[in-house]
Enzyme design. Structure first.
Site, PDB file in Angstrom:
ATOM      1  N   ASP A  96       0.964  -1.126   0.223  1.00 31.52           N
ATOM      2  CA  ASP A  96       0.048  -0.075   0.172  1.00 31.52           C
ATOM      3  C   ASP A  96       0.753   1.278   0.213  1.00 31.52           C
ATOM      4  O   ASP A  96       1.581   1.688   1.076  1.00 31.52           O
ATOM      5  CB  ASP A  96      -0.838   0.315   0.965  1.00 31.52           C
ATOM      6  N   ASP A 196      -2.812   5.134  -2.195  1.00 31.55           N
ATOM      7  CA  ASP A 196      -3.421   5.884  -1.308  1.00 31.55           C
ATOM      8  C   ASP A 196      -4.328   6.614  -1.484  1.00 31.55           C
ATOM      9  O   ASP A 196      -3.120   7.621  -2.057  1.00 31.55           O
ATOM     10  CB  ASP A 196      -2.888   5.432  -0.002  1.00 31.55           C
ATOM     11  N   GLU A 246      -6.871   3.900  -5.015  1.00 34.44           N
ATOM     12  CA  GLU A 246      -7.996   4.299  -4.160  1.00 34.44           C
ATOM     13  C   GLU A 246      -8.216   5.429  -5.004  1.00 34.44           C
ATOM     14  O   GLU A 246      -7.623   6.674  -4.254  1.00 34.44           O
ATOM     15  CB  GLU A 246      -7.693   4.023  -2.812  1.00 34.44           C
ATOM     16  N   HIS A 320     -11.114  -1.711   5.144  1.00 36.98           N
ATOM     17  CA  HIS A 320     -10.805  -1.315   6.512  1.00 36.98           C
ATOM     18  C   HIS A 320     -11.004   0.628   7.292  1.00 36.98           C
ATOM     19  O   HIS A 320     -10.584   0.329   7.733  1.00 36.98           O
ATOM     20  CB  HIS A 320      -9.185  -1.285   6.894  1.00 36.98           C
ATOM     21  N   ASP A 321     -12.258   0.837   6.224  1.00 35.23           N
ATOM     22  CA  ASP A 321     -13.092   1.827   6.504  1.00 35.23           C
ATOM     23  C   ASP A 321     -13.956   1.780   6.424  1.00 35.23           C
ATOM     24  O   ASP A 321     -14.742   3.318   6.736  1.00 35.23           O
ATOM     25  CB  ASP A 321     -12.404   3.056   5.296  1.00 35.23           C
TER      26      ASP A 321
HETATM   27  C1  NOJ Z   1      -7.668   5.997   2.487  1.00 34.60           C
HETATM   28  C2  NOJ Z   1      -6.930   4.576   3.838  1.00 34.60           C
HETATM   29  O1  NOJ Z   1      -7.855   3.637   3.060  1.00 34.60           O
HETATM   30  C3  NOJ Z   1      -7.538   5.160   5.028  1.00 34.60           C
HETATM   31  O2  NOJ Z   1      -7.830   4.275   5.842  1.00 34.60           O
HETATM   32  C4  NOJ Z   1      -6.355   6.357   5.717  1.00 34.60           C
HETATM   33  O3  NOJ Z   1      -6.998   6.713   6.448  1.00 34.60           O
HETATM   34  C5  NOJ Z   1      -6.824   7.266   4.204  1.00 34.60           C
HETATM   35  N1  NOJ Z   1      -7.105   6.651   2.453  1.00 34.60           N
HETATM   36  C6  NOJ Z   1      -5.361   8.648   4.972  1.00 34.60           C
HETATM   37  O4  NOJ Z   1      -4.773   7.726   4.082  1.00 34.60           O
END
Ligand code: NOJ
Length: 550
Positions: A96, A196, A246, A320-321
């Site tokens: 990542d 990311d 992402e 994970h979010d």
């Molecule tokens: C996206 C990530 O998936 C998340 O977990 C993170 O807090 C933010 N980007 C900032 O890096």
């Protein structure tokens, strides 16, 4: 570019996956211990969220050194071993890359603060008076996106936490540094990368206040983003690697470019529009029942749009979010198994590369925390305070967190019904979900109708049937608010998928041509009732029919 259409990717959040050394925190050796489980599941790649040196303010997305491993996760030797053991099993690792920002503990930022001009140019510093941030933009974790540094009389930009300073991609030296990071991990044998929030790296030329929103319209899919991505991918020679970006609040047109076959940017994109259908007025922190018509419209728009644009989707519900999908669109109680399977099938049979987030394959649920003390996530804790300031009671704020917090997906992976769910021998860094005695891997291994077996079957089907990997998609029943239905078609091979969103029976018209289809997958053992073309689906039922030559 390489074809990833029959691959399946499994996401590991190492901190919560498996703790090998008994300190309550998952680690790299813990991942190695579970490689046989993952091989057996049938996945091709593992995306590991960041385990690099970090103060862990945002659980590793605040990187202090891109080339070193945080001791809480193990050593470089552990990582080399994980890479070698994965290779033996023909599983590729994806790392990542958090390239929009670094931790303020990163050496570059520390040197910037110490006054080195070279490193100040690595970030986005703006002159200004202490009372007036350069713009009114809001951080995605709440509060201003700018922080003032009195010793420099300058503000720096942080679209996320105050300890995550945005990098300046206009500076060629920054781009070269980041390319070196990719080369470093490539040389170690890494087979792919997840980038990311990579559609936020190109900031606007003019810095202006946003009177309509939080500023995102000025920096999302920014002016040079495609150029920067092409350069990064080309110069590090990862065109044939699996790469996923992402893409935060992005558009279809941009995603067609990011992942278009001819563009040579990325293999595929994550977008999040389908995961906002239960946000009231687009606000994550206001609860609403999911709008299924909106969900259907979004799937249709993105699936067919990407198909027409010759571009490629990453397919996913969980990460994970995100809160757990079975808690969100399914039913945790009466139809836990049925709804988890239906949701899995709905997404896995679409056009794109499916991602499974750890625990999704056993139908893990939100933990339903009841106290703010149980939460660790910086965003959740910030918003708890913001919600209270807005006038919500503690109980109301906790109810919102219980549905929306990122910690919902970060609870320890439920391996067994032992204390601490087989994740660790010590109390984990974040509380375990209470239902681990019922929902765990060990138990599902014994059950031939388990959710786990269903995921295995889905992965196998994608490999066996080219129509699932490569077929064209077309949506049916677009006006039916209870059912999502689509077909996939590749020459003479055709499959039909229908999914009941509801915890009650629903109906749909079955066209003549599908009445004689052969059922190849479902989540109910009974045969489906087809009354002169009217198909009645059981609560949360999924039916997959096939016809034509295989
Ligand atoms: C996206 C990530 O998936 C998340 O977990 C993170 O807090 C933010 N980007 C900032 O890096």
């Amino acid at each position: 570019m390489t074809d990833f259409s029959n691959k399946v990717i499994y996401q590991i959040y190492p901190k919560s996956f498996n703790d090998s050394d008994g300190d309550g925190i998952g680690d790299l050796r813990g991942v190695t211990e579970k490689l046989d489980y993952l091989k057996d599941l049938g996945v091709d790649y593992l995306w590991l969220t960041p385990f690099f040196l970090s103060p862990q303010r945002d659980n590793g997305y605040d990187v202090a050194d891109y080339r070193n491993i945080d001791p809480m996760f193990g050593t470089m030797e552990d990582l080399d071993n994980l890479i070698a053991e994965s290779e033996k099993r023909n599983i590729g690792l994806m790392f990542d890359m958090v390239f929009n920002h670094t931790s303020t503990s990163h050496e570059w930022f520390r040197r910037a603060l110490a006054g080195e001009k070279k490193y100040q140019d690595y970030y986005i510093f703006k002159e200004g008076s202490p009372n007036q941030p350069p713009t009114n933009w809001q951080s995605k974790f709440g509060g201003s996106a700018w922080e003032y540094v009195p010793s420099l009389s300058k503000w720096y930009l942080h679209l996320f936490d105050v300890t995550q300073a945005d990098l300046n991609w206009e500076n060629p030296e920054v781009k070269e540094e980041l390319k070196e990071v990719i080369r470093f991990w490539k040389a170690k044998g890494v087979k792919g990368f997840r980038f990311d929030v990579v559609n936020l790296i190109s900031k606007p030329e003019i810095w202006e206040d946003d009177f309509e929103g939080d500023g995102r319209r000025f920096y999302t899919d920014g002016p040079h983003v495609h150029e920067y991505l092409k350069e990064l991918v080309h110069d590090t020679e990862i065109e044939e690697y699996v790469t996923v970006g992402e893409m935060s609040s992005t558009t279809l047109d941009h995603c067609i470019r990011y992942s278009g076959l001819e563009e040579k940017e990325l293999s595929m994109c994550f977008n999040f529009h389908h995961l906002k259908v239960d946000y009231k007025n687009g606000n994550k922190w206001e609860l609403m029942e999911p709008d299924y018509m909106e969900l259907k419209a979004l799937f249709e728009k993105w699936q067919t749009g990407m198909q027409i644009g010759n571009a490629w989707n990453a397919l996913f519900w969980c990460n994970h979010d995100q809160p757990r999908i079975v808690s969100r669109l399914g039913n945790e109680e009466k139809y836990w198994k049925e709804s988890a399977k239906m949701l899995a099938g709905m997404i896995h049979l679409m056009r794109g590369t499916p991602y499974i987030y750890q625990g999704e394959e056993i139908g893990m649920t939100n933990p339903h925390y009841t106290s703010i003390e149980q939460y660790v996530d910086v965003e959740s804790r910030n918003y708890y305070e913001i919600l209270l300031k807005e006038g919500k009671t503690k109980a109301e704020a906790l109810e919102i967190l219980a549905a929306r917090s990122r910690d919902n997906s970060r609870t320890p992976m439920q391996w067994t019904d032992e204390r601490y769910c087989g994740f660790s021998k010590t109390e984990p860094w974040i509380p375990v979900s209470d239902n681990f005695d019922k929902i765990n891997v060990e138990r599902q291994k014994q059950d031939k109708n388990s959710i786990l077996k269903f995921y295995k079957k889905l992965i196998m089907l994608r490999k066996e049937k080219e129509v699932i990997a490569k077929g064209n998609i077309e949506f049916m029943e677009t006006e039916n608010a209870d059912v999502l239905a689509y077909t996939r078609c590749l020459g003479k091979q055709q499959i039909f998928i229908c999914c009941n969103f509801r915890g009650a029976e629903s109906q749909m018209e079955l066209t003549q041509e599908w009445m004689s289809g052969t059922k190849i997958l479902g989540n109910y053992e009974v045969n489906h009732e087809n009354n002169h073309g009217l198909l009645t689906l059981h609560p949360y039922e999924i039916i997959v029919l096939e016809k034509g030559e295989d």
